[in-house]
Write an enzyme that holds these catalytic residues in place. Structure first.
Site, PDB file in Angstrom:
ATOM      1  N   CYS A 139      44.220  12.185  49.804  1.00  0.00           N
ATOM      2  CA  CYS A 139      43.317  12.089  50.943  1.00  0.00           C
ATOM      3  C   CYS A 139      43.823  12.917  52.128  1.00  0.00           C
ATOM      4  O   CYS A 139      44.918  12.662  52.614  1.00  0.00           O
ATOM      5  CB  CYS A 139      43.149  10.625  51.346  1.00  0.00           C
ATOM      6  SG  CYS A 139      41.966  10.430  52.679  1.00  0.00           S
ATOM      7  N   CYS A 388      27.001  44.921  41.509  1.00  0.00           N
ATOM      8  CA  CYS A 388      25.541  45.046  41.403  1.00  0.00           C
ATOM      9  C   CYS A 388      24.954  43.911  40.580  1.00  0.00           C
ATOM     10  O   CYS A 388      23.905  43.373  40.909  1.00  0.00           O
ATOM     11  CB  CYS A 388      25.161  46.397  40.819  1.00  0.00           C
ATOM     12  SG  CYS A 388      26.002  46.773  39.270  1.00  0.00           S
TER      13      CYS A 388
HETATM   14  S1  SF4 Z   1      30.605  50.641  40.759  1.00  0.00           S
HETATM   15 FE1  SF4 Z   1      29.280  50.307  38.983  1.00  0.00          FE
HETATM   16  S2  SF4 Z   1      29.465  48.120  38.566  1.00  0.00           S
HETATM   17 FE2  SF4 Z   1      30.211  48.426  40.696  1.00  0.00          FE
HETATM   18  S3  SF4 Z   1      28.419  48.114  41.964  1.00  0.00           S
HETATM   19 FE3  SF4 Z   1      28.547  50.291  41.558  1.00  0.00          FE
HETATM   20  S4  SF4 Z   1      27.264  50.579  39.743  1.00  0.00           S
HETATM   21 FE4  SF4 Z   1      27.684  48.373  39.853  1.00  0.00          FE
END
Ligand code: SF4
Ligand SMILES: Cc1cc2nc3c(=O)[nH]c(=O)nc-3n(C[C@H](O)[C@H](O)[C@H](O)COP(=O)(O)OP(=O)(O)OC[C@H]3O[C@@H](n4cnc5c(N)ncnc54)[C@H](O)[C@@H]3O)c2cc1C
Ligand SMILES: Cc1cc2nc3c(=O)[nH]c(=O)nc-3n(C[C@H](O)[C@H](O)[C@H](O)COP(=O)(O)O)c2cc1C
Ligand code: SF4
Ligand code: SF4
Lengths: 436, 453
Positions: A139, A388
């Site tokens: 806690c 991405c």
């Molecule tokens: S480097 Fe490649 S994997 Fe990373 S964001 Fe850019 S496109 Fe996507």
């Protein structure tokens, strides 16, 4: 049908879902309802010494963060251990255990760090017929100021000492509940083991200030204009808990020690991940406090359906299965090369992948092709970082495609090697070991 | 059923006040805080967002929606007003389903766009209710500009000019400012006298004077304006209506849709507004739909829109068509009116001939349709006439509207134009706003470099 019965340090329960020590387990009334709903076991809300019980604040004790549709993502509390009389709790524990002999009944305890205190309370708990005890060394608020809870959990020597006292005093299995408010979770886990504890459970809540009222500049929850740090739990803490569980599961000194996994478990899937990373069972608090006890139905059914689908017959087929795959960064295969690939049919052209990669990463996604809005990975630039994928709002629209051996990596101009090779043998590593 | 509802002919009071109030209430009530939060969270904050490209005024949509999602509603309103000072009206009247929301990536993804229009209203209403003024006038420039017409184009132009420190005089023939916002837009899209509130909100920046009751082309001439002012902006809309040309003398009950809507918008008491029992509306645009729907809401029993081409060619968006259908209006296609039937000087029906497309040309098929009607509305479009611009031969027209360039300049030096009256108008409030604003910037640039006259 998969068998999801659980045996944790000899304590049996019909499923691996226990309620963690917290408000849901503070009274016979709640625990009776929990067992009716199907929970496999409970860790009774932490008991303190005999005598006048602790008092809680009389204003708000919770704060939260939410997603846009008020989905609760993280909960913070400044509640203390049980504020009910010790005798009342013991009486209720005994009765409930009698009513539900097939369910696990664990009693959480927190008393001052003196042998006499522990020796005094353990026989009383044992007398209830409880299946085991959990030492609340976690806690992070209130009790720690009084030299208990996290104040003990942050000093491995104390953990070892108290574990030893308990093991010497009681027949019941001893589970040590660890605080995450520490730099390296392996140290308290090792101490528990050295002290003879049967298992560890983790995580307790994380020290936190959930928000600040920008009108009166008080931290929240605000008690008459002031706030103090609380303990953070709920879905947001799961990644932290998973890592800590895995750290203990793969540590040479503690490997094999049973772990009761806790922290943000909300669905069967969360539970399965904890099991895979080495937890022998799981405990749940916030999810039950958010949705009520009925969620255990989804958890049990979901786990068992998934096990059926994958051909796992018992929990032992799942527990620790991911542990061998947790490694240190330095052992990751640097010859494994993946590139992002956008599925143009599912792309909705929001451009998030482009701007994420363009502004903050590797300039590897187009935004135009022949004057038309078009998002495509430029293989020459893509380092395969996965950003991405994570920002794309469409599931499975961007995938990471591994390049097979012999294929040209357009970024480096080199062919992908079949051989596994890691940092320890990399030429750029000043302290590399000679490759054999 | 109320007493007069089934009476033949054109009568008032078909419905009682309560029913009318309900019928003419807000089409899309204001989102509450939670709804706005949930709606705003659906926005992906797109890069180079397609919704912005689709907005004629280029509002930074992802930005204002993000501001709403963080609780900065007032900041969101400023983001909107920076581009479109009539953002409040546009939020209510833009056919978003063919503009920003059609372009929204979530429309593409799942057919459920982010509620851009409603979020825009959420933000702008909040700021306007608080009387929050975001703009101060620049130092008095000493330049005077005449803006003719106080519709969306004129108002946007006047506001932007005032911001730049110029003194603006707005000439408006009608009693109230606002153009079609005040006299044209369907009542259920702009309740609670919003058009007037918006005019006041815009004018409160200062430096804008309204002169009502003067008609450009007759009471005031371009020449006079040019000598008195440093620049002139024409935002006179389209004040003449196209004629059906079906009868020598119009029988009672053959009415113009735009006039009907204007009367309805100005009516203090809608129970006093007469409407037919069987109503036919001729046309296929927004005006036809608005006229038909409002006729129905006033208590007409049967309302039929007849359009001479197919559904795909209708100018009214699919959303508008659905709205009409939901309110009980029938829409019929491929019908060309050929004869108005009347008895004792009153409309009794209308004859149509079916049409079809033959190698791209609309031709009659010889097949006929007769409809009974006690009221017929013509909604076949508005136009500009020579007299509207004072037969000034120096202002070149194109396709019957004032020709302008990218910046809003007419062929006449020192004279700009924008909105429906121009060849670049699109019969959309938001386009008129964009053109008024852009013309103001162009005027400001010219005046700053001393080249306007
Ligand atoms: S480097 Fe490649 S994997 Fe990373 S964001 Fe850019 S496109 Fe996507
Ligand atoms: C019934 C109807 C419904 C519509 N509904 C929608 C809708 O839902 N959404 C949408 O986006 N668009 C709608 N439109 C179109 C939209 O209203 C117009 O595109 C927009 O108002 C054009 O703005 P404007 O400033 O160019 O002209 P207007 O709004 O027409 O304003 C012109 C102003 O100039 C004044 N004026 C005209 N001649 C003179 C003169 N000679 N001297 C002085 N003053 C003069 C007029 O009195 C008027 O105030 C609708 C139009 C109609 C007719
Ligand atoms: C209000 C509240 C009170 C708690 N009280 C205790 C307690 O008395 N003893 C204890 O060991 N843990 C206590 N916890 C911690 C929970 O048992 C659990 O470890 C933590 O909430 C993480 O799990 P979760 O993410 O499922 O909530 C408490 C948690 C909450 C929210
Ligand atoms: S983030 Fe996903 S949906 Fe958006 S443009 Fe990139 S690939 Fe398409
Ligand atoms: S297109 Fe839709 S999701 Fe993208 S920024 Fe615009 S409103 Fe948001």
């Amino acid at each position: 049908m998969a068998d999801i019965r659980n045996n944790f340090v000899g304590i049996k329960s019909p499923n691996p879902f226990w309620l963690a020590s917290a408000p849901p387990t503070d009274k016979a009334y709640n625990v009776e309802r929990a067992f009716k709903a199907g929970w496999g076991g409970v860790v009774w809300k932490t008991l303190g010494e005999a005598g006048p019980p602790v008092v809680n604040v009389n204003g708000p004790r919770y704060g939260a963060i939410w997603g846009a549709d008020r989905r609760l993502l993280g909960l913070n509390n400044i509640e203390l251990i049980t504020d009910r009389d010790l005798q009342t709790n013991l009486r209720e524990i005994k009765q409930v255990k009698k009513n539900w002999p097939d369910r696990a009944m664990i009693v959480s305890i927190m008393v001052p760090c003196e042998e006499a205190s522990w020796k005094a309370i353990l026989p009383l708990v044992e007398e209830t017929g409880a299946d085991g005890i959990e030492l609340n060394f976690g806690c992070p608020h209130g009790m720690s100021e009084r030299g208990m809870g996290a104040a003990v959990g942050q000093v491995p020597e104390y953990i070892e000492m108290v574990s030893r006292w308990c093991k010497a005093t009681t027949r019941m299995p001893v589970i040590v509940k660890l605080t995450p408010n520490i730099t390296d979770i392996r140290y308290p886990a090792r101490a528990a083991k050295t002290g003879g504890a049967d298992a560890v459970s983790l995580i307790n809540t994380i020290s936190s200030i959930i928000s600040v009222d920008l009108d009166n500049f008080s931290p929240e929850p605000s008690i008459d204009g002031k706030g103090s740090h609380g303990g953070y739990c709920g879905p947001a803490v799961k990644p932290i808990a998973l890592n800590m569980v895995a750290e203990i599961a793969r540590d040479a000194e503690t490997r094999g020690m049973p772990i009761s996994g806790i922290g943000g478990i909300t669905t069967w899937r969360d539970a399965a991940e904890f099991l895979a990373l080495g937890a022998g069972n799981v405990q749940v608090c916030t999810a039950a406090m958010t949705y009520g006890f009925k969620i255990v139905e989804e958890m049990a059914a979901g786990l068992s359906n998934w096990m059926d689908e994958k051909g796992h017959k018992t929990l032992d087929d799942v527990i620790s299965r991911a542990v061998p795959n947790v490694t240190d960064w330095q052992y990751l295969n640097l010859n494994y090369i993946a590139k992002a690939k956008i599925n143009q049919d599912s792309c909705i052209q929001c451009g998030r992948c482009h701007i994420a990669c363009e502004d903050t990463s590797h300039q590897a996604i187009t935004n135009m092709l022949d004057d038309k809005r078009h998002f495509e990975v430029i293989e020459e630039e893509c380092v395969g970082c996965n950003l991405c994928v994570n920002v794309c709002p469409v599931q499975d629209c961007i995938t990471m495609e591994p390049l097979s051996a012999g294929v040209l990596d357009k970024r480096t101009g080199k062919k992908v090697l079949k051989k596994y090779s890691n940092w320890t043998e990399h030429p750029n590593n000043p302290s590399k070991v000679a490759a054999e | 059923m109320a007493g007069k509802q089934l009476d033949d002919g054109i009568v008032s009071g078909r419905l009682n006040t309560k029913a009318l109030d309900e019928n003419f209430s807000d089409l899309h009530p204001l989102l509450d805080n939670h709804e706005a939060l949930v709606a705003s969270d659906r926005c992906y904050f797109c890069y180079d967002a397609p919704c912005v490209t689709a907005c004629p005024t280029d509002i930074d949509i992802p930005m204002f929606i993000r501001q709403i999602s963080t609780g900065n509603t007032i900041g969101a309103a400023k983001t909107i007003f920076d581009q479109n000072i009539l953002g409040g009206m546009c939020a209510r009247v833009c056919p978003t389903e063919t503009l920003c929301e059609q372009a929204c990536v979530r429309e593409l993804a799942e057919g459920k766009p982010v509620k851009i229009g409603q979020l825009q209203r959420f933000a702008t209403d909040e700021a306007m209710d608080q009387g929050k003024q975001f703009y101060e006038r620049a130092k008095e420039s000493g330049k005077k500009i005449a803006v003719v017409g106080s519709g969306p184009a004129g108002l946007a132009c006047a506001h932007r000019l005032a911001m730049h420190g110029h003194s603006v005089t707005v000439f408006e023939t009608r009693k109230k400012a606002g153009g079609l916002n005040e006299y044209g837009i369907a009542a259920y899209k702009t309740v609670d006298d919003f058009a007037k509130k918006e005019v006041n909100y815009i004018a409160s920046i200062g430096g804008i004077e309204f002169v009502h009751g003067k008609k450009f082309g007759s009471d005031i001439a371009l020449k006079g304006l040019k000598s008195e002012f440093d620049a002139v902006f024409l935002g006179i809309g389209l004040s003449s209506v196209n004629d059906l040309n079906l009868s020598e003398k119009d029988p009672e009950g053959l009415d113009d849709a735009v006039d009907f809507i204007a009367k309805l918008r100005q009516a203090k008491n809608k129970t006093k507004l007469p409407i037919g029992r069987k109503v036919v509306v001729i046309g296929g645009g927004m005006t036809a739909v608005d006229c038909a729907v409002q006729a129905k809401l006033l208590g007409a029993e049967e309302v039929t829109i007849c359009y001479r081409r197919g559904q795909d060619q209708m100018n009214a968006s699919l959303f508008e068509q659905d709205l009409a259908a939901a309110k009980g209006v029938t829409i019929r296609h491929w019908l060309q009116p050929v004869k108005i039937k009347s008895s004792k000087g009153k409309v009794t029906g209308i004859h149509f001939e079916y049409t079809q497309l033959q190698s791209g040309k609309l031709v009659r098929t010889g097949k006929k349709l007769k409809l009974e009607a006690d009221q017929i509305f013509s909604a076949i479009g508005q136009k500009l006439t020579e007299s509207d611009i004072g037969s000034d031969k120096n202002i070149k027209l194109s396709g019957g509207r004032i020709m302008i360039d990218d910046e809003g300049k007419t062929s006449q030096k020192g004279v700009w134009a924008g909105g429906d009256c121009t060849d670049r108008g699109e019969d959309l409030t938001v386009t008129a706003v964009a053109q008024g604003r852009d013309a103001a910037e162009s005027i400001h640039r010219s005046l700053s470099s001393g080249k306007a006259k």
